[in-house]
Write an enzyme that holds these catalytic residues in place. Structure first.
Site: not given
Length: 391
Positions: A148, A219, A223, A250-251, A275, A308
């Site tokens: 962000h 998530h 974070a 997604d691993g 996400d 990420l």
């Protein structure tokens, strides 16, 4: 995408049906308008009704993504417009997703107002799969900001609170850092029936248990303050209080073993999100992440410094990972993609199951978990012509 004619009343035949509880054999599903009229044994099929052949596929409830920033080459933050929402929905349908929350990440007040105004004007939101707006920020922690934009992070103030509550018919979910905002304001959001999700937070366990109104987590693992032996942090609080929690499968964002552990702890409270950002559903290798250049490397969405920046996964890819990598049953995986997110938003009386009286949002998949056809609000919106032809 398909533009094929869909009868107003028809029987979906030659299918197995996962209704959210069990897989039904030798049954048909009758659709009237945008609802499921009934599910009956094959021998009870009405004599005079149009038929749609399901080709022996498994029919399950359409997937519901509560955290979708973008896909199909577009990002909601970059261009909060009707065309963006349409592309997102069209891309979703290809992966079996029939409902979603467009997600606006931390931005200035003008972008927030534009997104809300857009969705208030779009009177056919539900027909196009839109359940409302998810604000991921800007009321988050600088320490746990992730991808962000730090310059837009701020505390929830009286004016912002009034705006959110005024538009609670549109704003369904707000991700915030509880330690950075007033407990009174957090409770006010919850009292206005806006789902308050803890995320991008560095809160301690003690800070979180003092908050009233937290009902969800954004998530899981990512974070947020981690679980330690002497400080449970946000992760420990979620596990202890059994909050609803979205997780990216997604691993990359979470090890598959951690997904399995979270499922063992939270059960039906754990649901899948993507996400997803701009590259999801495309072959893009570079994109604009709300003003910052970002890249895709081996499926990993990231900034130049390695941070990420969203995900490139789709819901059907997540379902496959839940079965093949995490080790869940197909029924558990499908519920994590449909029923459980519906329950998290208290919409499970009309979404997330295939039962009489529910909206007719149906995904048809084969044994390899590939999507052949997607029905949204009773209409056949997507057909994978190559799969349909060769199946």
């Amino acid at each position: 995408m398909t533009t094929a004619y869909t009868p107003n009343r028809y029987a979906l035949i030659n299918i197995d049906i996962f209704n959210g509880t069990e897989i039904l054999k030798n049954h048909i599903l009758i659709v009237e308008g945008d609802h499921i009229a009934e599910i009956v044994p094959v021998e009870s099929q009405p004599a005079t009704i149009e038929q749609v052949d399901g080709q022996g596929l498994l029919a399950c409830a359409g997937f519901i993504d509560l955290q979708l920033n973008g896909c199909g080459g577009v990002l909601f933050n970059t261009n909060p417009s009707y065309s963006t929402l349409k592309i997102m929905n069209d891309t979703n349908l290809q992966s079996g997703t029939t409902q979603f929350l467009p997600t606006l990440i931390t931005s200035d007040i003008d972008d927030l107002q534009q997104a809300v105004n857009l969705m208030e004007k779009n009177i056919e939101m539900e027909e196009e799969g839109i359940l409302g707006l998810h604000l991921e920020g800007p009321f988050i922690s600088h320490t746990k900001k992730g991808a962000h934009n730090e310059q837009f992070i701020r505390q929830l103030d009286e004016q912002s609170l009034a705006f959110l509550i005024k538009h609670r018919n549109i704003i369904k979910m707000v991700t915030l850092a509880p330690e950075c905002n007033s407990k009174t304001d957090i409770k006010a959001l919850a009292d206005a029936e806006i789902y308050v999700s803890l995320g991008h937070t560095n809160a301690t366990y003690e800070q979180l248990i003092e908050c009233e109104g937290l009902s969800m987590a954004t998530h899981l693992y990512n974070a947020m303050s981690p679980f330690h032996s002497r400080e449970p942090g946000a992760v420990g609080y979620i596990f202890d209080k059994k909050l609803y929690a979205g997780i990216i499968v997604d691993g990359i964002h979470s090890n598959f073993a951690n997904v399995r552990i979270a499922h063992q702890v939270l059960g039906e409270k754990l649901f899948m999100v993507t996400d997803a950002v701009t590259p999801a559903g495309t072959n893009m290798k570079q994109y604009d992440m709300a003003g910052t250049p970002a890249f895709v490397t081996d499926g990993r969405c990231h900034y130049q410094d390695g941070t990420l920046a969203g995900a490139a996964i789709t819901m059907i890819q997540g379902v496959k990972n839940l079965v093949e990598k995490v080790g869940l049953s197909l029924e558990q995986a499908l519920n994590m993609a449909s029923l459980y997110p519906a329950q998290a938003l208290k919409l499970d009386q009309k979404y997330g199951r295939l039962e009489a009286g529910y909206y007719a949002n149906i995904t048809l998949i084969d044994q390899g978990l590939d999507v052949h056809r997607t029905i949204q609000m009773g209409k056949i919106k997507y057909e994978n012509t190559e799969l349909v032809k060769n199946f």
